[in-house]
Design an enzyme around this catalytic site. Structure first.
Site, PDB file in Angstrom:
ATOM      1  N   THR A   1      13.732  -9.146  -6.941  1.00  0.00           N
ATOM      2  CA  THR A   1      13.716  -8.337  -8.152  1.00  0.00           C
ATOM      3  C   THR A   1      15.141  -7.826  -8.383  1.00  0.00           C
ATOM      4  O   THR A   1      16.041  -8.140  -7.606  1.00  0.00           O
ATOM      5  CB  THR A   1      12.664  -7.209  -8.034  1.00  0.00           C
TER       6      THR A   1
ATOM      7  N   GLN B   1       8.267  -2.282  -5.312  1.00  0.00           N
ATOM      8  CA  GLN B   1       8.533  -3.603  -4.716  1.00  0.00           C
ATOM      9  C   GLN B   1       8.748  -3.456  -3.203  1.00  0.00           C
ATOM     10  O   GLN B   1       8.174  -2.563  -2.605  1.00  0.00           O
ATOM     11  CB  GLN B   1       9.705  -4.310  -5.399  1.00  0.00           C
TER      12      GLN B   1
ATOM     13  N   ARG C   1      26.802  -2.835 -19.061  1.00  0.00           N
ATOM     14  CA  ARG C   1      27.208  -1.694 -19.898  1.00  0.00           C
ATOM     15  C   ARG C   1      26.897  -1.890 -21.374  1.00  0.00           C
ATOM     16  O   ARG C   1      27.622  -1.425 -22.248  1.00  0.00           O
ATOM     17  CB  ARG C   1      28.699  -1.379 -19.665  1.00  0.00           C
TER      18      ARG C   1
ATOM     19  N   ARG D   1      -1.788 -13.858  -4.872  1.00  0.00           N
ATOM     20  CA  ARG D   1      -0.660 -13.708  -3.956  1.00  0.00           C
ATOM     21  C   ARG D   1      -0.748 -14.745  -2.845  1.00  0.00           C
ATOM     22  O   ARG D   1      -1.825 -15.000  -2.328  1.00  0.00           O
ATOM     23  CB  ARG D   1      -0.679 -12.313  -3.327  1.00  0.00           C
TER      24      ARG D   1
ATOM     25  N   ASN E   1       7.176  -3.685 -13.634  1.00  0.00           N
ATOM     26  CA  ASN E   1       6.811  -4.845 -12.815  1.00  0.00           C
ATOM     27  C   ASN E   1       5.927  -4.403 -11.650  1.00  0.00           C
ATOM     28  O   ASN E   1       5.138  -5.170 -11.126  1.00  0.00           O
ATOM     29  CB  ASN E   1       8.066  -5.557 -12.293  1.00  0.00           C
TER      30      ASN E   1
ATOM     31  N   THR F   1      -0.020  -8.583 -12.857  1.00  0.00           N
ATOM     32  CA  THR F   1      -0.194  -9.840 -13.596  1.00  0.00           C
ATOM     33  C   THR F   1      -1.489 -10.572 -13.249  1.00  0.00           C
ATOM     34  O   THR F   1      -1.822 -11.569 -13.883  1.00  0.00           O
ATOM     35  CB  THR F   1       0.979 -10.803 -13.306  1.00  0.00           C
TER      36      THR F   1
ATOM     37  N   HIS G   1       0.869  -0.038  -8.832  1.00  0.00           N
ATOM     38  CA  HIS G   1       0.440   0.800  -7.716  1.00  0.00           C
ATOM     39  C   HIS G   1      -1.046   1.076  -7.857  1.00  0.00           C
ATOM     40  O   HIS G   1      -1.473   1.693  -8.815  1.00  0.00           O
ATOM     41  CB  HIS G   1       1.203   2.117  -7.702  1.00  0.00           C
TER      42      HIS G   1
ATOM     43  N   GLY H   1       0.796  -1.228   0.000  1.00  0.00           N
ATOM     44  CA  GLY H   1       0.000   0.000   0.000  1.00  0.00           C
ATOM     45  C   GLY H   1       0.826   1.273   0.000  1.00  0.00           C
ATOM     46  O   GLY H   1       0.400   2.293   0.526  1.00  0.00           O
TER      47      GLY H   1
END
Ligand code: IMP
Ligand code: MG
Length: 331
Positions: A188, A173, A137, A251, A38, A247, A41, A13
């Site tokens: 991640t 995340q 790089r 959960r 990814n 997605t 919110h 949250g």
């Protein structure tokens, strides 16, 4: 700079807290400092639900929003989001900027992530491959992408123009997914801690308050097994609507782990703490947490809250800086 960090596995949250803090209109900038699309919110603004992936919450209040150099950006998703916000009545013109040294998520990154991300259970949005190429790089920076040009800024020029800046740094995340402090390799590819905010051209001395955000139970989405046996966890997931904003995956749920929380509070330097979703446990009518590897049960909400407050006191978190929230749209 005030920083918002997630103390668990994302989805605690942060968006709500960012929305709440920005509503006070004391910030000149909102900064997204890590992650890519990814992130999901969920923000309730004037009664409407919005799901953003790249764009920080500041834009809902006309505060200049910056996608920082600690992020990776998918240009297609960025433009989709701009259109979605405009359609929903949120003015974005002249309010959203991208740091010119932010790295870009390419089609090849997304394709690779979809193909190989299953072991970790990634969101398939190209996050890992984009960061790998950044550090290898061989990546592409936003300033090399023509259609992003109208949105580009030099963060140094923004922060050090001589005009006072007050920044709300909004993380993505969470601590349990952090590349260094999370449960590697089920993490991640970015820095989800307060330190991650500083990587966007800001000195350590810039940090004022650190708002840690947790849920009163934990959720995780990805490939490792997380949810213990027991109907109560399925019930929490159902009542708490625990499905990924990005997605749609279900959960996994567990009780809140005080050890994880303690580590996250210390490493992030949390000064204010919000526990969300008290209403969910109230509806489930069970209250418990995990402390020192044991499940500790409580017969009511009040006892749980008192335990948590007492437990956190030695970490320097006074009672008046701990918030137990039971609403979708406010603290
Ligand atoms: P990636 O960030 O897409 O590479 O996924 C790595 C892990 O982090 C997976 O377990 C994802 O489900 C998880 N993850 C990534 N972003 C979020 C988020 O915003 N909320 C919750 N979990 C996330
Ligand atoms: Mg989310």
């Amino acid at each position: 700079m005030d920083v918002i960090v997630d103390l668990q596995y994302g989805d605690c949250g942060k968006g709500k807290v960012a929305h709440y803090l920005t509503d006070k209109r004391t910030y000149t900038h909102v900064l997204r400092y890590n992650g890519g699309c990814n992130a999901g919110h969920t923000i309730f603004h004037k009664g409407t639900k919005f799901v953003t992936h790249h764009i920080p919450a500041g834009v809902f209040f006309g505060v200049t929003s910056i996608i920082g150099s600690g992020c990776v950006l998918d240009p297609d998703q960025f433009f989709r989001e701009l259109r979605m916000l405009e359609k929903g009545g949120v003015r974005t013109r002249g309010k959203i900027f991208i740091a010119e040294n932010t790295h870009v998520i390419t089609e090849a990154h997304k394709e690779e992530d979809k193909r190989k991300g299953g072991r970790i259970g990634t969101t398939g949005r190209g996050n890992g491959p984009a960061y790998r190429d950044k550090y290898g790089r061989t990546g592409v920076r936003a300033k090399e992408v023509r259609r992003l040009r109208p949105y580009l800024i030099d963060m140094y020029a923004k922060w050090y123009s001589g005009k006072p800046v007050t920044i709300l740094a909004e993380g993505a995340q969470g601590f349990g997914l952090d590349i260094d402090w999370g449960d590697y390799p089920f993490v991640t590819s970015s820095h989800c801690t307060t330190a991650g905010a500083l990587l966007n051209g800001l000195p350590a001395s810039a940090v004022r308050n650190v708002w840690g955000v947790a849920k009163i139970y934990e959720t995780y989405v990805g490939s490792k097994k997380f949810q213990p046996a027991g109907d109560v966890f399925t019930k929490i997931g159902d009542i708490g609507e625990e499905f990924g904003a990005t997605t749609g995956r279900r959960r996994q749920c567990n009780w809140m782990n005080m050890q994880t929380l303690e580590r996250a509070i210390r490493i992030n330097g949390v000064t204010h703490l919000v526990f969300n979703k008290m209403d969910v446990l109230r509806e489930v009518r069970e209250w418990a947490l995990i402390d020192r590897s044991k499940v500790k049960k409580f017969s009511n909400e009040k006892d749980l809250k008192e335990f948590v407050v007492r437990r956190l006191k030695p970490l320097g978190l006074a009672k008046n800086r701990i918030y137990f929230s039971e609403h979708k749209d406010r603290i």
